[in-house]
Write a protein that holds these residues in place. Structure first.
Motif, PDB file in Angstrom:
ATOM      1  N   PRO A  79       0.696  -1.199   0.017  1.00  0.00           N
ATOM      2  CA  PRO A  79       0.001   0.208  -0.082  1.00  0.00           C
ATOM      3  C   PRO A  79       0.757   1.217  -0.079  1.00  0.00           C
ATOM      4  N   SER A  80       0.409   2.233  -0.795  1.00  0.00           N
ATOM      5  CA  SER A  80       1.157   3.575  -0.903  1.00  0.00           C
ATOM      6  C   SER A  80       1.128   4.307   0.471  1.00  0.00           C
ATOM      7  N   GLY A  81       2.163   4.770   0.940  1.00  0.00           N
ATOM      8  CA  GLY A  81       2.265   5.568   2.141  1.00  0.00           C
ATOM      9  C   GLY A  81       1.425   6.472   2.406  1.00  0.00           C
ATOM     10  N   ARG A  82       0.896   7.487   1.465  1.00  0.00           N
ATOM     11  CA  ARG A  82      -0.066   8.489   1.558  1.00  0.00           C
ATOM     12  C   ARG A  82      -1.216   7.934   2.019  1.00  0.00           C
ATOM     13  N   GLU A  83      -1.771   6.856   1.214  1.00  0.00           N
ATOM     14  CA  GLU A  83      -3.195   6.260   1.548  1.00  0.00           C
ATOM     15  C   GLU A  83      -3.107   5.337   2.803  1.00  0.00           C
ATOM     16  N   PHE A  84      -2.068   4.703   3.345  1.00  0.00           N
ATOM     17  CA  PHE A  84      -1.949   4.016   4.378  1.00  0.00           C
ATOM     18  C   PHE A  84      -2.001   4.809   5.498  1.00  0.00           C
ATOM     19  N   ASP A  85      -1.545   6.107   5.446  1.00  0.00           N
ATOM     20  CA  ASP A  85      -1.564   6.979   6.542  1.00  0.00           C
ATOM     21  C   ASP A  85      -3.216   7.513   6.668  1.00  0.00           C
ATOM     22  N   MET A  86      -3.742   7.778   5.410  1.00  0.00           N
ATOM     23  CA  MET A  86      -5.049   8.331   5.618  1.00  0.00           C
ATOM     24  C   MET A  86      -6.028   7.237   6.059  1.00  0.00           C
ATOM     25  N   LEU A  87      -5.762   5.800   5.855  1.00  0.00           N
ATOM     26  CA  LEU A  87      -6.388   4.682   6.222  1.00  0.00           C
ATOM     27  C   LEU A  87      -6.359   4.657   7.802  1.00  0.00           C
ATOM     28  N   LEU A  88      -5.217   4.682   8.238  1.00  0.00           N
ATOM     29  CA  LEU A  88      -4.839   4.333   9.743  1.00  0.00           C
ATOM     30  C   LEU A  88      -5.453   5.500  10.491  1.00  0.00           C
ATOM     31  N   THR A  89      -5.434   6.737  10.197  1.00  0.00           N
ATOM     32  CA  THR A  89      -5.952   7.999  11.030  1.00  0.00           C
ATOM     33  C   THR A  89      -7.363   7.782  11.052  1.00  0.00           C
ATOM     34  N   ALA A  90      -8.038   7.050  10.752  1.00  0.00           N
ATOM     35  CA  ALA A  90      -9.433   6.795  10.843  1.00  0.00           C
ATOM     36  C   ALA A  90      -9.593   6.262  12.291  1.00  0.00           C
ATOM     37  N   GLY A  91      -8.619   5.515  12.700  1.00  0.00           N
ATOM     38  CA  GLY A  91      -8.671   4.921  13.940  1.00  0.00           C
ATOM     39  C   GLY A  91      -8.858   5.867  15.147  1.00  0.00           C
ATOM     40  N   GLU A  92      -8.024   6.719  15.135  1.00  0.00           N
ATOM     41  CA  GLU A  92      -7.911   8.048  16.254  1.00  0.00           C
ATOM     42  C   GLU A  92      -9.400   8.698  15.813  1.00  0.00           C
ATOM     43  N   ARG A  93      -9.728   8.724  14.931  1.00  0.00           N
ATOM     44  CA  ARG A  93     -10.892   9.712  14.556  1.00  0.00           C
ATOM     45  C   ARG A  93     -12.071   8.842  15.326  1.00  0.00           C
ATOM     46  N   ILE A  94     -12.445   7.688  15.339  1.00  0.00           N
ATOM     47  CA  ILE A  94     -13.358   7.038  16.071  1.00  0.00           C
ATOM     48  C   ILE A  94     -13.259   7.146  17.615  1.00  0.00           C
ATOM     49  N   SER A  95     -11.982   7.023  17.949  1.00  0.00           N
ATOM     50  CA  SER A  95     -11.845   7.043  19.507  1.00  0.00           C
ATOM     51  C   SER A  95     -11.987   8.412  20.020  1.00  0.00           C
ATOM     52  N   MET A  96     -11.492   9.355  19.416  1.00  0.00           N
ATOM     53  CA  MET A  96     -11.504  10.729  20.041  1.00  0.00           C
ATOM     54  C   MET A  96     -12.970  11.176  20.109  1.00  0.00           C
ATOM     55  N   ALA A  97     -13.673  10.931  18.847  1.00  0.00           N
ATOM     56  CA  ALA A  97     -15.149  11.395  18.791  1.00  0.00           C
ATOM     57  C   ALA A  97     -15.753  10.731  19.987  1.00  0.00           C
ATOM     58  N   LEU A  98     -15.718   9.320  20.113  1.00  0.00           N
ATOM     59  CA  LEU A  98     -16.347   8.663  21.013  1.00  0.00           C
ATOM     60  C   LEU A  98     -16.012   9.132  22.528  1.00  0.00           C
ATOM     61  N   LEU A  99     -14.717   9.452  22.782  1.00  0.00           N
ATOM     62  CA  LEU A  99     -14.505  10.111  24.168  1.00  0.00           C
ATOM     63  C   LEU A  99     -15.188  11.366  24.348  1.00  0.00           C
ATOM     64  N   ALA A 100     -15.233  12.376  23.232  1.00  0.00           N
ATOM     65  CA  ALA A 100     -15.552  13.808  23.582  1.00  0.00           C
ATOM     66  C   ALA A 100     -17.104  13.327  23.776  1.00  0.00           C
ATOM     67  N   MET A 101     -18.069  12.496  23.219  1.00  0.00           N
ATOM     68  CA  MET A 101     -19.166  12.232  23.546  1.00  0.00           C
ATOM     69  C   MET A 101     -19.335  11.775  24.929  1.00  0.00           C
ATOM     70  N   ALA A 102     -18.598  10.926  25.382  1.00  0.00           N
ATOM     71  CA  ALA A 102     -18.550  10.245  26.640  1.00  0.00           C
ATOM     72  C   ALA A 102     -18.444  11.377  27.808  1.00  0.00           C
ATOM     73  N   ILE A 103     -17.463  12.332  27.561  1.00  0.00           N
ATOM     74  CA  ILE A 103     -17.243  13.551  28.601  1.00  0.00           C
ATOM     75  C   ILE A 103     -18.472  14.163  28.586  1.00  0.00           C
ATOM     76  N   LYS A 104     -19.135  14.564  27.347  1.00  0.00           N
ATOM     77  CA  LYS A 104     -20.104  15.523  27.302  1.00  0.00           C
ATOM     78  C   LYS A 104     -21.416  14.718  27.884  1.00  0.00           C
ATOM     79  N   ASN A 105     -21.532  13.650  28.094  1.00  0.00           N
ATOM     80  CA  ASN A 105     -22.498  12.774  28.756  1.00  0.00           C
ATOM     81  C   ASN A 105     -22.319  12.745  30.284  1.00  0.00           C
TER      82      ASN A 105
END
Lengths: 425, 425
Positions: B61-87
């Motif tokens: 896999p190309s480096g650029r696309e690999f990075d695009m892919l992997l950064t989805a992971g933190e996007r999920i955890s950080m959004a969920l964490l922000a929701m949990a804090i607001k809760n």
């Protein structure tokens, strides 16, 4: 050869195999000499899984964070798709909605596109790349926050990009062969439509056809972008949606009098009983509804009974909004003035759509006759220039759709489509 | 009360329960009057699952696309964490690396942070929010492409943000209680270190300790940001890493002579046999290695045998790079001039780290004696001012670590730590 925008939905990229299959099809278009921009949805069930996670951490997730979360889905599919294309020896770059210049308002979860500035896409294309763009997402103009476009948003992304890039066509790939004269799950003899005008497609979408959403067709009509709806699982021609028929080889495509029959069982009916028959009453009711941010569909006011000076007003709305509407009206009962409210969620809507309708009054009569012959009772009627809709019992919907489809000669084995001459018959 | 940066790793946010637990801890810090910035990694196995998907669609896999892919992971955890804090009734906003102003070079998959411009984070804090930032990711300065920082990148994100925001402390939450005098899985009696100097921590990290990565500690030392490594599963104090001991209540913390024992079995040894003992030979060998972009660790040149004028040069490197190194050297055999190559991946490295070492020559002697008493044979030796490392058979490593740990009085039930006086003993 010009620029094409292709959109692939979640079912087309549900797994690694799907992504590789789609990659091949994209490369095919590139090999045919097109510049290719691809809009992709999240893989299969990804979005549902993310929503499920959100519900686990918070019963009422904030809109901003919900959008941040959901946009991870397209990020995954678009990066994988770019990798798969590169693996076939072609260069591809993926772009988030923000990178692709999809600028929206700030209404999280159902943002509207207000501008598209695809500078980076244009550069990527000029450098010989296939550009892969995340569907369904954008960035808000004022706060630079990540937004999502709501249901069917990827189709809208595709059409908006096609307009901004002056594309030849916007191809919407899905898991069905195109737009049908009725839902093939209900009407076995439904036929694929070769071409349909924007206006008819808008009415079908508004009447319950799920293939294309209203907002996307509206956008395409405004910028006159032809849409080609087709299956990503076959090579067949699908349905063209445009302002005028597209030439297809030597087969001339004529505008049908009747485009199709749509149905919808997702709505409920509210009847406001005993409303004083005087100016301002309807306004008071629908101001109450609109203040509660509820979208309604059909409205019918019965003839007033002269003896009482009272009338009934009925309207339909999505079932999910029913509770809210009843609450809002009850709360404002004294201000509006009515006797009681009736709520009925066992209704269905059948709509007949066709541009020929406006010059053929006979259509309406034939429509009611078909329903009567099938023993279907009509509860509400609403019409536009090119559509006629009735509300019936939910249980009658499938039978009614089949009866109407057959009566108008739309069945696939019917030799003779119904032909209207002059201004009636 | 000042600003704290907290970093939570993937094991701390592995599921919805973990996210809710972490949210409570974050809110605790906020309630204590701190401004709080949280850096979060992807949930549990998310990154591995994404890598697996990438491998299914493309072997390279190309480096650029690999990075695009992997950064989805933190996007999920950080959004969920922000929701949990607001809760929990507190306001939180999540930010991607790009939104947080983490600017990197363009080396995909292992980008380096070159600047941090946290304007949006500062605004979010000033408005009373807890800011949640995606770890491990940034945006490239020239191309504005999404990049990732490589292994341990979230720790580096946290330290870099702490530096840019002039934080009081950077808390690294993990699944262990802190930094230990040895790996507790090998040495049951390993002790948690209360405080350790940056320099010692750097040597431990370079010698195989996995708790903090070298790059992160280096960054913290450069900007003098105290790091507090602690468990997200308990309320215990962890290990402070800083330039000078931090006061902890009435318990004065003294700098230990020996900080700990690290070990590493991830390396292999290459021996270049029969190298002419003349100027420029070593340079030719290591130019070949560095041209192949291989990082090496220890280098040892044996004394030349006077009779032949030939010598042997050995070096160690990550096992994963072994094949590449051998290939590069073989290819350049005539240019360098050597008899043969030996490759050995059954080695292990044991390192003793401590600032006291430089003023206590006895340490080295005691180290070798402990190894000799345990019957461990030494194959290579390498030293720095505050570290001494030896290479042994891989099979001997655990025994060697335990022997050294015990000999230097580091065992948790040992009453007397070894004390050195003057310049030796």
């Amino acid at each position: 050869m010009g620029l094409v925008v292709q959109k692939y939905g979640g079912s087309s990229v549900a797994d690694a195999e799907g992504i590789k299959r789609v990659a091949k099809r994209i490369v095919e278009a590139k090999k045919n000499g097109h510049q290719v921009v691809v809009v992709v949805s999240a893989m299969g069930d990804t979005t549902d899984e993310l929503i499920d996670l959100a519900e686990q951490v918070s019963p009422m997730p904030s809109g901003r964070e919900f959008d941040m979360l959901l946009t991870a889905g397209e990020r995954i599919s678009m990066a994988l798709l770019a990798m798969a294309i590169k693996n076939l020896g072609h260069s591809a770059q993926s772009f988030t909605g923000s990178q692709a210049g999809v600028i929206t308002d700030s209404v999280h979860n159902k943002a509207r596109i207000i501008d598209v500035t695809p500078g980076r896409i244009r550069t990527a294309l000029d450098e010989g790349n296939i550009a892969i763009v995340a569907g369904f997402q954008g960035v808000s103009q004022d706060k630079k926050d990540i937004t999502t476009l709501g249901r069917g948003g990827s189709d809208t992304t595709a059409v908006a990009l096609a307009a901004a890039l002056d594309a030849e066509v916007c191809e919407i790939y899905t898991d069905v062969d195109g737009v049908f004269t009725a839902d093939p799950r209900v009407v076995k003899k439904a036929r694929k439509i070769d071409w349909i005008a924007f206006e008819d497609m808008l009415e079908l979408a508004a009447s319950g056809s799920k293939v294309l959403l209203h907002r996307c067709v509206e956008y395409a009509r405004r910028y006159n972008i032809p849409i080609h709806v087709r299956s990503s699982f076959s090579g067949h021609e699908g349905t063209w949606v445009s302002s005028a028929p597209i030439e297809q080889g030597d087969k001339p495509v004529e505008q049908a009098i009747i485009s199709g029959v749509a149905h919808d069982t997702s709505e409920a009916k509210v009847t406001v009983v005993g409303v004083p028959d005087k100016p301002g009453e309807a306004a008071a009711i629908f101001r109450t509804i609109s203040d509660a941010e509820i979208n309604i569909d059909m409205i019918v006011q019965n003839v007033s009974a002269a003896s009482t000076g009272l009338t009934d007003i009925s309207f339909t709305l999505p079932k999910a909004e029913g509770r809210k509407a009843i609450d809002a009206l009850e709360k404002n009962r004294s201000g509006i003035g009515f006797d009681s409210l009736r709520y009925d969620d066992q209704i269905g809507k059948i709509s007949l759509v066709g541009a020929g309708m406006k010059t053929n009054p006979g259509v309406t009569a034939d429509f009611f006759k078909a329903l009567a012959d099938a023993g279907v009772n009509i509860e509400l009627i609403s019409t536009s220039e090119i559509r006629i809709s009735v509300v019936t019992r939910a249980d009658d919907v499938n039978e009614a759709v089949r009866a109407v489809h057959s009566a108008f000669g739309l069945d696939s084995d019917s030799d003779e489509a119904v032909v209207y001459g002059g201004t009636g018959r």
